[in-house]
Design a protein around this motif. Sequence first.
Motif, PDB file in Angstrom:
ATOM      1  N   GLY B  74     -30.612 -54.553 -18.572  1.00  0.00           N
ATOM      2  CA  GLY B  74     -31.845 -54.881 -17.850  1.00  0.00           C
ATOM      3  C   GLY B  74     -32.543 -56.063 -18.487  1.00  0.00           C
ATOM      4  O   GLY B  74     -32.248 -56.446 -19.615  1.00  0.00           O
ATOM      5  N   GLY B  75     -33.458 -56.644 -17.739  1.00  0.00           N
ATOM      6  CA  GLY B  75     -34.177 -57.815 -18.237  1.00  0.00           C
ATOM      7  C   GLY B  75     -35.238 -57.436 -19.242  1.00  0.00           C
ATOM      8  O   GLY B  75     -35.763 -56.335 -19.223  1.00  0.00           O
ATOM      9  N   LEU B  76     -35.505 -58.334 -20.156  1.00  0.00           N
ATOM     10  CA  LEU B  76     -36.530 -58.098 -21.171  1.00  0.00           C
ATOM     11  C   LEU B  76     -37.674 -59.079 -21.080  1.00  0.00           C
ATOM     12  O   LEU B  76     -38.760 -58.800 -21.537  1.00  0.00           O
ATOM     13  CB  LEU B  76     -35.930 -58.238 -22.579  1.00  0.00           C
ATOM     14  N   GLY B  77     -37.435 -60.192 -20.431  1.00  0.00           N
ATOM     15  CA  GLY B  77     -38.329 -61.305 -20.712  1.00  0.00           C
ATOM     16  C   GLY B  77     -38.124 -61.593 -22.188  1.00  0.00           C
ATOM     17  O   GLY B  77     -37.237 -61.024 -22.828  1.00  0.00           O
ATOM     18  N   ARG B  78     -38.884 -62.446 -22.715  1.00  0.00           N
ATOM     19  CA  ARG B  78     -38.828 -62.704 -24.154  1.00  0.00           C
ATOM     20  C   ARG B  78     -40.091 -62.135 -24.752  1.00  0.00           C
ATOM     21  O   ARG B  78     -41.154 -62.679 -24.547  1.00  0.00           O
ATOM     22  CB  ARG B  78     -38.813 -64.197 -24.426  1.00  0.00           C
TER      23      ARG B  78
END
Lengths: 281, 281
Positions: B74-78
């Motif tokens: 899944g995505g985390l962003g930074r």
Amino acid sequence: MIQRVALICGNGAFPLVAARAARQRGIDVFILGLKGMAAEDIAEFPHIWLGVGQLGAAFREIAARDIKDICLIGGLGRPEFADLRPDWGAIKRLPEIFRLLKGGDDHALKGVIRLFEGEGLRVIGVEDLAPDLLAAEGAMNRVPFPDDLKEDLAFGHDCLGALSAYDCGQALVLAHRRIIAIEAAEGTDAMLLRVADLRERGRWRAKGPAGLLIKAPKKGQDLRVDLPAMGPETIASAAKAGLKGIAVQAGRVLILDRAAVAAQAEKAGLFLFGFTRETAA
Amino acid sequence: MIQRVALICGNGAFPLVAARAARQRGIDVFILGLKGMAAEDIAEFPHIWLGVGQLGAAFREIAARDIKDICLIGGLGRPEFADLRPDWGAIKRLPEIFRLLKGGDDHALKGVIRLFEGEGLRVIGVEDLAPDLLAAEGAMNRVPFPDDLKEDLAFGHDCLGALSAYDCGQALVLAHRRIIAIEAAEGTDAMLLRVADLRERGRWRAKGPAGLLIKAPKKGQDLRVDLPAMGPETIASAAKAGLKGIAVQAGRVLILDRAAVAAQAEKAGLFLFGFTRETAA
């Protein structure tokens, strides 16, 4: 010494600025304004208007005035074939024109140069007419280039160099070795506005001014016809993106009104630094 | 054979799809949902919620269940440092975390893997849990990959490869060897919408469907944690951009509901082609 020059002018403010600078240096300027592209103000010079496809007419007008040096300046967009409305002089050269419309911008421009050289003309660059229009070396305003961005400058400049083989990459934005945006067909200002948007939406998060814009011609790019250019909008967009500053290759990037642009950058707190192969290594 | 797995879930639809696929294959799934990122639906599995900074808690929960395999999906962003709210387990590892937050995404993710491996855990990839989520080889719908795009596929794939050294470039759009757009921090869908806009504003002119999207992981990217992903929005955006189709690296790009996405592409007249090193050379 250049005595007479034919300027083939596309859009934007650079053509007229260059024409006036050349006139001030005692050069006779004859302008071929591209219809729908060049500014009306070319009328202050001896001039004619031509369609992009009227190559034959261009060659005739230049020869009739015994002009040997020509300079192509200003934006063209990429003419679609349907817009060319070729004259006979162009139709004769159709296979060549066809070839040059394929591939990247750089490819196309080299083709254009070859077309003119094939007619015995010398294609000169803006630096021969108006050297003051080019980025200077070192700091161009009183905001110093920060030492801790040296590594990023070298990294980003290398990345642009790697892209040259693919005929793209005239600018990018990075921060702490992270490439935030790379310019392809959209242009530098659009890329900077994208960076501003990425910050706003939290896809690039940084406190205060961060990152830098690096702008340089592609390696192997023919600087006679395709110098990258920047102006007041570039500064405004870089400020919107919250960058620390702008590094451009000295002598290889056009700056519209260098003094004013440098002052505008300074006011926005941005450095404007002209790097060389040595200072970007 | 994997019997138990801890899924550390970020945002997007992939984590749940992968969790369900793993469960169907008889694997015991325990989910660590990242607060503010993972979907509420993880509640259908044994789960806990954790902040991104609660590394210490994550290690304890995984150890308590005698789980040896973990998968990050899944995505985390930074995450910005201010958002991490580190627990003691994280604070112990601060210097390491600090290092991994510098530099590109790939760099950061390798750091994350090392953190987990340092605790004796094995980091596995989605392909170990749900191979059907990955792009297949060859045509994935009935729109054939056009022979005349082979050269562009090879050229574009090479360009992405060159960008890997700079830890960027997971996707680009090109047509006739001209690179139209390169993805950096904005994501694939945003890049495709930019291409649509460039066409609308006449900065990229082409009649009818033209160009292709190429998507592949960076060379040297750790596929266990950072597979590029596409879904229905990618198809919708590619259609908006007027492309001929999409080429993704087979086995190395996640496709959310492959059959549905392939059918959606077909309906939009787009090919969806899984290339390999051989077919893109």
